[in-house]
Scaffold this active site. Sequence first.
Site, PDB file in Angstrom:
ATOM      1  N   SER A 201       1.840  -9.741  -0.640  1.00 52.23           N
ATOM      2  CA  SER A 201       1.389  -8.551  -0.491  1.00 52.23           C
ATOM      3  C   SER A 201       1.682  -7.673   0.872  1.00 52.23           C
ATOM      4  CB  SER A 201      -0.183  -8.458  -0.714  1.00 52.23           C
ATOM      5  OG  SER A 201      -0.727  -9.124   0.027  1.00 52.23           O
TER       6      SER A 201
ATOM      7  N   GLU B 270     -10.255   6.478   2.973  1.00 53.16           N
ATOM      8  CA  GLU B 270     -11.105   5.523   3.986  1.00 53.16           C
ATOM      9  C   GLU B 270      -9.902   4.324   4.165  1.00 53.16           C
ATOM     10  OE1 GLU B 270     -10.844   5.378   0.620  1.00 53.16           O
ATOM     11  OE2 GLU B 270      -9.971   3.371   0.621  1.00 53.16           O
TER      12      GLU B 270
ATOM     13  N   LYS C 279       0.889  -1.193   0.089  1.00 54.75           N
ATOM     14  CA  LYS C 279      -0.107   0.037   0.040  1.00 54.75           C
ATOM     15  C   LYS C 279       0.927   1.377   0.102  1.00 54.75           C
ATOM     16  CE  LYS C 279      -4.408  -1.607   1.249  1.00 54.75           C
ATOM     17  NZ  LYS C 279      -4.307  -2.906   1.442  1.00 54.75           N
TER      18      LYS C 279
HETATM   19  C1  LIG Z   1      -5.165  -3.979   1.482  1.00 56.73           C
HETATM   20  C2  LIG Z   1      -4.499  -5.309   1.580  1.00 56.73           C
HETATM   21  C3  LIG Z   1      -4.721  -6.346   0.511  1.00 56.73           C
HETATM   22  C4  LIG Z   1      -5.982  -6.398  -0.468  1.00 56.73           C
HETATM   23  O1  LIG Z   1      -5.872  -5.123  -1.342  1.00 56.73           O
HETATM   24  P1  LIG Z   1      -5.897  -5.147  -2.861  1.00 56.73           P
HETATM   25  O2  LIG Z   1      -5.850  -3.611  -3.191  1.00 56.73           O
HETATM   26  O3  LIG Z   1      -6.719  -6.202  -3.340  1.00 56.73           O
HETATM   27  O4  LIG Z   1      -4.423  -5.462  -3.120  1.00 56.73           O
HETATM   28  C5  LIG Z   1      -3.958  -7.341   0.095  1.00 56.73           C
HETATM   29  N1  LIG Z   1      -2.789  -7.663   0.892  1.00 56.73           N
HETATM   30  C6  LIG Z   1      -2.499  -6.730   2.080  1.00 56.73           C
HETATM   31  C7  LIG Z   1      -1.416  -7.080   2.593  1.00 56.73           C
HETATM   32  C8  LIG Z   1      -3.228  -5.643   2.192  1.00 56.73           C
HETATM   33  O5  LIG Z   1      -2.845  -4.968   3.225  1.00 56.73           O
END
Ligand SMILES: *Cc1c(COP(=O)(O)O)cnc(C)c1O
Length: 399
Positions: free
Chosen positions: A382, A115, A93
Amino acid sequence: MQTMNKYTISKEGFYGNFGGQFISEDLKKEYTKIAEEFLKIKDDKDFVAELDELLKTFAGRPSPIYYARNLSKKYNAEIYLKREDLNHTGSHKINHSLGEALLAKKMGKTKLIAETGAGQHGVAIATASALVGLDCDVYMGEVDMIKESPNVSRMKMLGANVIPVTEGTKTLKEAVDASFKAYCNEYKTAMYAIGSVVGPHPFPMIVEHFQSVIGREARGQMLDVAGELPNYVIACVGGGSNSIGIFNGFLNDENVSLIGVEPLGKGEKLGDNAASINFGRVGELHGFKSMFLQDEAGNVANAYSVASGLDYPGVGPKHAHLNEIGRANYVTIDDKEAIDAFFELSKTEGIIPALESSHAVAYGIKLAKQADKDTKILINLSGRGDKDLDFILKKIGNH
Ligand SMILES: *Cc1c(COP(=O)(O)O)cnc(C)c1O
């Protein structure tokens, strides 16, 4: 000029049949202005240099690709992890947050409005606001504020105002409604910093642009580390930003299978999952057209997943398009499978993944079990799991 192909967005903000701007005429004017300024600024030499420098020295990019040697051995396939969990603030993010903050600054805005659900986007945006020198208002459902109180403290520490949202289920959907409303009143001085590739045009395009750094890096790194492109690229799909980010690096490599993993939560019943492509229908919410979970009457349903970052009842328009044209496949993993993968990666590789990312890991392992020995599977990790430890300890205990 970007060359148009079946994967790029139209001038009106559509990916095939999905996306667009379902908003008032006044807002349309403002959003068109943002789109125009973004398209001008994104390739500006100074802007690109400043963003690159921050990604490198502040966020820690490029994130490495790690060959998961123990999992690979165990399942007899080649498993690679793109380590977005190593970024500053713990997930992908920060990539779009830095981009959005710099963009707002260049556009002369003084505040970011955002948000947040689990608080991960809120923390990344509060971080970027502190760095760039912008005020920051984060709207968050009251229920999420209690569940994710460490992130609320972090945002406050970073100088952001966290504004509780008390409507409806007091979670992410209502937080989006509230921040959107606030932005409509403050758009002259503030910029809306959305947390995923969702919302009306141009927001999906902007977030996609800033997240594409993942795929750009990953493609080159796979050639370096593995000597060839992966057979599969796997990522979890909430709104869809980390997945679009990595998919974009491989869209034109037709032999690379792209797999988005949606959260099946507790099961297939409406309200028990957040698998918008697998169980949703075409609809319109938050200013854009895409696939949404909804009842017979077309009311948007509540979304659920053990991973708070995935429980949005819709999905970014580009995913709806990639699904429709068959370029990406969307599968599901339930809560239990994700939690099992959370423990497996922790114990096998020494990496504690976010519960969101654990969905991608779970599907990667499933695939590895059936695959040939030299099948190359690239999983986008992620985020890291620090934020989930309290929850795991309370609900499950130490495995
Ligand atoms: C917010 C988040 C997601 C989901 O958001 P996407 O927009 O689908 O990437 C996935 N993994 C983590 C670690 C997150 O913080």
